[in-house]
Motif scaffolding. Structure first.
Motif, short mmCIF file in Angstrom:
data_model
loop_
_atom_site.label_atom_id
_atom_site.label_comp_id
_atom_site.label_asym_id
_atom_site.label_seq_id
_atom_site.Cartn_x
_atom_site.Cartn_y
_atom_site.Cartn_z
N ASP A 281 -8.95 11.51 -24.75
CA ASP A 281 -9.67 10.92 -25.87
C ASP A 281 -11.02 10.36 -25.42
OD1 ASP A 281 -7.57 11.54 -27.51
OD2 ASP A 281 -6.69 9.53 -27.48
N THR A 282 -11.06 9.80 -24.23
CA THR A 282 -12.32 9.28 -23.69
C THR A 282 -13.30 10.43 -23.49
OG1 THR A 282 -11.14 7.50 -22.56
CG2 THR A 282 -13.37 7.99 -21.79
N LYS A 283 -12.82 11.54 -22.97
CA LYS A 283 -13.70 12.69 -22.74
C LYS A 283 -14.27 13.22 -24.06
CE LYS A 283 -13.82 16.94 -19.99
NZ LYS A 283 -14.69 17.70 -20.89
N VAL A 284 -13.44 13.26 -25.07
CA VAL A 284 -13.92 13.71 -26.39
C VAL A 284 -15.01 12.76 -26.89
CG1 VAL A 284 -13.28 13.99 -28.81
CG2 VAL A 284 -11.80 14.90 -27.01
N ASP A 285 -14.78 11.45 -26.78
CA ASP A 285 -15.76 10.47 -27.27
C ASP A 285 -17.05 10.52 -26.46
OD1 ASP A 285 -13.96 9.64 -29.17
OD2 ASP A 285 -13.32 7.84 -28.09
N VAL B 209 -7.67 -0.82 -25.51
CA VAL B 209 -8.49 -1.08 -24.32
C VAL B 209 -9.60 -0.05 -24.21
CG1 VAL B 209 -8.46 -1.08 -21.79
CG2 VAL B 209 -6.65 -2.23 -23.06
N ARG B 210 -9.28 1.21 -24.45
CA ARG B 210 -10.29 2.27 -24.36
C ARG B 210 -11.43 2.04 -25.34
NH1 ARG B 210 -11.11 6.76 -27.23
NH2 ARG B 210 -9.16 6.52 -28.37
N THR C 181 3.01 -0.92 -28.41
CA THR C 181 3.33 0.18 -27.52
C THR C 181 2.21 0.42 -26.50
OG1 THR C 181 2.31 1.84 -28.94
CG2 THR C 181 4.61 1.26 -29.40
N ILE C 182 2.54 1.21 -25.48
CA ILE C 182 1.53 1.59 -24.50
C ILE C 182 0.43 2.40 -25.16
CG2 ILE C 182 1.09 3.00 -22.46
CD1 ILE C 182 3.69 2.27 -21.35
N GLY C 183 0.81 3.26 -26.11
CA GLY C 183 -0.20 4.05 -26.80
C GLY C 183 -1.23 3.17 -27.50
N GLU C 184 -0.75 2.13 -28.19
CA GLU C 184 -1.67 1.20 -28.85
C GLU C 184 -2.52 0.45 -27.83
OE1 GLU C 184 0.10 -0.94 -32.51
OE2 GLU C 184 1.84 -0.37 -31.32
N GLN D 99 -14.56 2.46 -13.44
CA GLN D 99 -13.29 1.95 -12.93
C GLN D 99 -12.14 2.30 -13.88
OE1 GLN D 99 -12.73 0.58 -9.97
NE2 GLN D 99 -14.89 0.84 -9.44
N PHE D 100 -12.39 2.26 -15.18
CA PHE D 100 -11.37 2.62 -16.17
C PHE D 100 -10.91 4.06 -15.94
CE2 PHE D 100 -10.41 4.74 -20.21
CZ PHE D 100 -9.41 3.94 -20.72
N VAL D 101 -11.86 4.96 -15.76
CA VAL D 101 -11.52 6.37 -15.54
C VAL D 101 -10.74 6.53 -14.23
CG1 VAL D 101 -12.48 8.66 -15.06
CG2 VAL D 101 -13.41 7.27 -16.92
N GLY D 102 -11.20 5.85 -13.17
CA GLY D 102 -10.51 5.95 -11.89
C GLY D 102 -9.10 5.38 -11.93
#
Length: 851
Positions: free
Chosen positions: A816-820, A765-766, A757-760, A790-793
Motif C-alpha cells: 500500500d505504501t508503494k502504491v501511495d 501508522v502508515r 487489529t494489526i491491519g488497522e 526506517q518504516f520501510v526497513g
C-alpha cells in the motif's frame, strides 16, 4: 498471557530508587515469564556489576597455587590434621586482648581466637560481610559481599563450621522430616582444631585463617574482580564481641586482575565515570566488616505471602502437604513489631524500628532524612503502633557504637558519582524477619532528583526555574527519596501499578494531591507531577499513598492467632478490598504488556497525561537557557538539561505506545473480584493512542529544534536525535511481541468485543507517517524522510523473520505504501523529496519482489 512473577529477597538483597533516565526500562527490569520453578535464590543489589569469572579458590588455609608455600597447610588452619588440645593458659596467655560477649574473643599478636560457649553449639548464626572502606575507583563502602547462616558443631577435638540451608522443609506432623533430611545435608565450610578447653567447657579455636586467607564463602574476591587475597598484606584490624553479635574488621589486600584501558567504577551507573582505579598497581586494599549475629532464639511468627500485596519474601519448598505435591511456600519479609500493651488501641512497640543517621551524612541533609524515615509512622499508627519508626543521630560519645555493627540499622551516605540510592535488608531465612535494613544514598542522588524535578515539575514551581535548586527544595526531594528507600527496608518492593491508579483530574486537584500525593504508593516510580498545569496548585512531590497504608496494615497488623495458616482468612478479606479499589492494587513492572504497570508514568490515561506533560516540557524549553546558564560559564548544564528534556519526552511517548496492544492485569483471586485477570485495552483507546503518536511522536518535533538552544550546543546532531526518538517509538509500537499479542487478542475476542487489529494498526501508522503523500503538493522535510526510510526497513525485516499474520500484514502495508508513493511522485516538486520517493519506490520493489 504472562504469568505473575513473585518478588523474592533472601538475607542480603536490595531494591533501588531506580534510574531509567538514561537506560530505558532499567531498575527494575521488565517482568517476564518466569522459568521453571527453582529453589529461591538470594537477589543481588541493584546496579551490582557483572560477577567476573571466579578464580578457583585455594583450599582453606593454603596459599593460592603458584605462590611460595603452595601445597603446605599452615598449622591449625581449617582442614588441618588433628592436633591435641593444649592447656588453656598455654593458648590464651596473659598477653591476650580479650573481649567477652556472644563469643569470647582473644587477640594474641596477629592471631584471633574464638572461645565458643558450649551452649552456643548448634545455634544458628547469621554471618554477614560488607565493605566498610575501600580503595579509590572500586565499589563504594557498605556494599554487601555475602551472607549465610552458620553454626558450630563439635566432633571429638575438632569444631566444624557448617552452613544450614533452609530451602527444603518438612510440614510439621507430616512424617516427611526424614526424607527432607536425606536431601539437605549441611555442608562443612571449615574444620578447626580445638586449641584448648576453657572454663565451663568452652572451646577455643584459632579462626585467623578465615579472615586472612581466601576462604571462598567469606572472600570479597569475586566482587572486586580480583585473582586472590595476599595473606602477607592482610591484617585483622579489630575484634569486638557483644551479647548477640561479634564484629571483626579486616584490612585485606587482593591481587587485582589487569585493568582494561577504560576501567572505571565496577559499580556502574549514570552520572559519569567518577574516580578511576590506579592501573599502575595490582593491589586492591579494602576493609571488610564481618558480623556474626545470633539469630533470635524464638523465631518470629511468619506471615504467608499473598500475590495481591507486594512484599519481598523468603521462600522454600515444603514437603508433606495434603495437596499431594511439593509446595512452594513464601513468607513475607518484615520487622518483628509487637505492642508493649497488646490491649491498647494505640501502643508503642516493644522494640521500635530504629534507624541511625551515619556520622558521614552531611549535617544539612539530616533533618530531611529524619522526616523521610518517620513519614511512615502515620501508616503504623493506623494499625495501633505509636512511634513504630524512629530515626536518631549516631551517638557521638558511645565507644561501643559502631556503624558497621549489625545490631544497628544505619543510613549511609556514599561519596560516589552514581546517581542512585538503594534499600537493602538482612533477613532471618527461617521466618522472613528483617534484622537490619540500612539504606545507602550515593551523593549524586541529589543531582538525579534535581534533574527529575526540573524537567517534570518546574513549570509549576518558580523555585525550580533556576539551577541549582535551593537547599530547602533539594531537602524536600531528598525526603521523598529517603521515604522510598525506607519502604524497601520495611519489606516493600516497587509497586508499578500505583502510578496509574489516580485519574488526570485527581492529579490536577490540590485537595486530592495534598492528601494522597501524586501516586497511590510511594514505592512506584511516578516521580514528580508532570501532569499538573500552572495555576492548578496541585502537589508535585509523591508522599505515602493509600496503597502504602493498606500494605502496612496487611503486613504488620497484629493478628492474635498461633499459626500463619490461621491468619489467612483475615488477610484474605483485607486483600480482597482491592477488587473494588484500584488504589490498593499491586503490580510489578510490565510496560510491554500492561500500560498501567509502567515506570516513570502518571495517571490512568497515558494519552491525556502525556498531552499535558508535553505542554509542560514546552514551557521548560522556554526558560531552559536562562535556568541553566551563568555569565562567563560554558553550556555544560544547558546540554545536560536539554538531554533530560529529550529523555522525558521520549518516556512519556513510550507510555502512550504501551496502550497499543495492551492488556490490563488485575490480580483477582478466585471469588474475590472479577473473573478475568487479563483484559485487552479497549479498541477505541488503542486507536486514539496511535493517533496521538502520529501527531506528537512521528511529526517533526519543531519545539525541540530551537536554534536558541541547539545553536549553543552543537554544529550537527539534531537529525540523529530526532531519528533516534522517532524510530524508538515506531519500533516499540511495531515490536514482534506487541504484534503477536494483537494477533492472539483478535483470535480470542473477535466477534465478542471490538478489537483493534494489526491491519488497522498498520494502516493508521502508515497513513500517519506518510501523511504528506496525500497533500496536493508533496514536500517532505529531512526528519520525516529519515522516519519513512526506517518504516520501510522495519516492516521489510518482518517479511523474513515473522512467521504469523505479522508477515502478510507487513507485506500489505508495504505494498500500500508503494502504491501511495507512486501516486504521489508526480506531486513532488522539490528535488530532495522527489529523489526520496524514487529511491524508496525502488527499495520497496526490491523488498517485495526480490530476484
Amino acid at each position: 498471557m504472562p504469568r505473575r512473577t513473585r518478588v523474592r529477597r533472601n538475607t542480603f538483597a536490595a531494591s533501588a530508587l531506580g534510574i531509567s533516565l538514561l537506560l530505558p526500562a532499567a531498575m527494575p527490569v521488565h517482568a517476564q515469564d518466569p522459568p521453571a520453578p527453582q529453589p529461591p535464590a538470594p537477589r543481588q543489589p541493584r546496579r551490582q556489576p557483572p560477577t567476573p569469572a571466579p578464580t578457583p579458590a585455594p583450599t582453606p588455609g593454603q596459599p593460592p597455587a603458584g605462590t611460595p608455600g603452595a601445597g603446605q597447610r599452615p598449622p591449625g588452619a581449617p582442614g588441618a590434621a588433628a592436633q591435641k588440645p593444649r592447656p588453656y593458659a598455654e593458648v590464651i596467655t596473659k598477653e591476650a586482648k580479650t573481649d567477652d560477649g556472644l563469643i569470647k574473643t582473644h587477640r594474641i599478636d596477629d592471631k584471633v581466637f574464638f572461645e565458643i560457649p558450649k551452649d552456643l553449639l548448634g545455634k544458628d548464626i547469621l554471618w554477614l560481610t560488607t565493605f566498610s572502606r575501600i580503595q579509590t575507583g572500586y565499589l563504594p563502602f557498605q556494599i554487601e559481599v555475602q551472607d549465610r547462616v552458620i553454626h558450630w558443631e563439635k566432633r571429638e577435638d575438632r569444631i566444624l563450621m557448617r552452613s544450614p540451608d533452609f530451602q527444603m522443609r518438612s510440614k510439621e506432623g507430616s512424617g516427611t522430616a526424614k526424607a527432607v533430611e536425606m536431601l539437605s545435608l549441611t555442608p562443612i565450610l571449615a574444620v578447626f582444631n580445638v586449641a584448648a578447653y576453657g572454663p565451663n567447657d568452652s572451646i577455643v579455636i584459632d579462626v585467623t585463617s578465615i579472615f586472612t586467607q581466601d576462604q571462598a564463602e567469606f572472600s570479597a574476591r569475586r566482587q572486586l574482580g580480583a585473582q586472590r587475597i595476599d595473606p602477607n598484606r592482610t591484617f585483622v584490624e579489630r575484634v569486638k564481641s557483644f551479647p548477640e553479635n561479634v564484629e571483626v574488621r579486616v584490612l585485606g589486600t587482593y591481587v587485582a586482575a589487569p585493568a582494561p584501558p577504560t576501567a572505571g567504577l565496577p559499580f556502574p551507573g549514570p552520572g559519569g565515570g567518577g574516580p578511576r582505579r590506579d592501573r599502575g598497581t595490582d593491589a586492591v586494599t579494602v576493609e571488610l566488616a564481618h558480623s556474626l549475629v545470633l539469630l533470635p532464639a524464638k523465631p518470629m511468627k511468619p506471615r504467608l505471602e499473598d500475590s495481591r500485596v507486594g512484599f519481598f519474601s523468603t521462600g522454600f519448598w515444603e514437603f508433606g502437604d495434603d495437596d499431594n505435591r511439593v509446595q512452594e511456600v513464601s513468607y513475607i519479609n518484615r520487622w518483628r513489631l509487637e505492642k508493649k500493651d497488646p490491649q491498647a488501641a494505640l501502643s508503642e512497640p516493644v522494640k521500635p524500628i530504629t534507624y541511625y543517621i551515619g556520622p558521614e551524612v552531611p549535617v544539612k541533609w539530616r533533618q530531611y532524612i529524619k522526616q523521610g524515615v518517620e513519614d511512615w509512622n502515620p501508616a503504623f499508627e493506623k494499625i495501633g503502633f505509636k512511634n513504630a519508626v524512629v530515626c536518631l543521630d549516631a551517638p557521638a560519645d558511645d565507644p561501643d557504637w559502631d556503624p558497621d555493627d549489625k545490631r544497628f540499622t544505619v543510613i549511609r551516605w556514599i561519596p560516589s558519582t552514581v546517581e542512585n540510592a538503594y534499600g537493602p535488608s538482612v533477613v532471618d531465612p527461617r521466618t522472613g524477619e528483617i534484622l537490619n535494613g540500612g539504606p545507602k544514598f550515593f551523593h549524586n542522588v541529589l543531582k538525579l532528583s534535581e534533574a527529575w524535578y526540573f524537567v517534570q515539575a518546574s513549570p509549576n514551581d518558580k523555585r525550580a526555574q533556576k539551577l541549582p535548586l535551593p537547599e530547602d527544595l533539594t531537602g524536600e526531594l531528598l525526603r521523598y527519596v529517603v521515604a522510598h528507600e525506607i519502604g524497601h527496608t520495611l519489606g516493600f518492593p516497587h509497586n508499578m501499578k500505583a502510578s496509574s491508579a489516580f485519574t488526570v483530574k485527581q492529579l490536577r486537584d490540590p485537595a486530592f494531591t495534598n492528601q494522597w500525593g501524586t501516586e497511590a504508593s510511594i514505592m512506584d516510580y511516578g516521580r514528580f507531577n508532570y501532569v499538573a498545569q500552572p495555576g492548578d496548585n496541585a502537589r508535585l512531590i509523591p508522599k505515602l499513598g493509600p496503597y502504602d497504608f493498606f500494605a502496612v496494615e496487611w503486613g504488620y497488623k497484629p493478628i492474635p492467632v498461633l499459626t500463619p495458616e490461621a491468619e489467612k482468612p483475615v488477610l484474605d478479606q483485607l486483600a480482597a478490598k482491592q477488587a473494588t479499589d484500584p488504589t490498593l492494587r499491586f503490580g510489578n513492572a510490565s510496560p510491554g504488556e500492561d500500560p498501567g504497570r509502567q515506570t516513570e508514568d502518571l495517571g490512568s490515561d497515558p494519552v491525556a497525561a502525556t498531552e499535558l506533560g508535553l505542554k509542560n516540557l514546552d514551557r521548560v524549553l522556554d526558560y531552559l537557557v536562562t535556568a541553566t546558564s551563568k555569565p562567563g560559564e560554558d553550556y555544560d548544564m544547558l546540554e545536560e538539561m536539554y538531554g533530560q528534556v529529550v529523555g522525558q519526552r521520549q518516556r512519556e511517548l513510550t507510555h502512550v505506545a504501551a496502550v497499543v496492544g495492551g492488556v490490563t492485569e488485575t490480580n483477582y483471586h478466585y471469588q474475590r473480584g472479577g473473573t478475568q485477570n487479563y483484559t485487552p485495552v479497549p479498541a477505541p483507546r488503542q486507536k486514539a493512542a496511535v493517533a496521538f503518536l502520529n501527531r506528537h511522536a512521528f511529526r517533526t518535533p519543531t519545539n525541540l529544534l530551537r536554534q536558541d538552544i541547539l545553536g549553543r550546543l552543537q554544529a550537527s546532531g539534531a537529525l540523529a536525535t530526532v531519528q533516534n526518538s522517532q524510530v524508538s517509538v515506531l519500533a516499540n509500537v511495531l515490536s514482534d511481541s506487541r504484534l503477536a499479542r494483537m494477533v492472539e487478542t483478535e483470535a480470542m475476542y473477535a466477534g465478542k468485543m471490538p478489537v483493534y487489529t494489526i491491519g488497522e494498526l498498520m494502516t493508521d501508522v502508515r497513513r500517519g507517517i506518510w501523511s504528506e503523500l496525500y497533500a496536493p503538493q508533496v514536500t517532505i522535510d529531512p526528519f520525516r524522510r529519515n522516519l519513512q526510510r526506517q518504516f520501510v526497513g522495519l516492516l521489510g525485516g518482518k517479511l523474513t523473520t515473522a512467521s504469523t499474520d505479522v508477515r502478510p500484514l507487513s507485506r500489505k502495508a508495504l505494498m500500500d505504501t508503494k502504491v501511495d508513493i507512486k501516486a504521489a511522485m508526480a506531486k513532488a516538486k522539490d528535488p530532495a523529496t522527489k529523489a526520496h520517493l524514487e529511491d524508496l519506490n525502488q527499495v520497496l520493489q526490491q523488498t517485495l519482489f526480490p530476484k
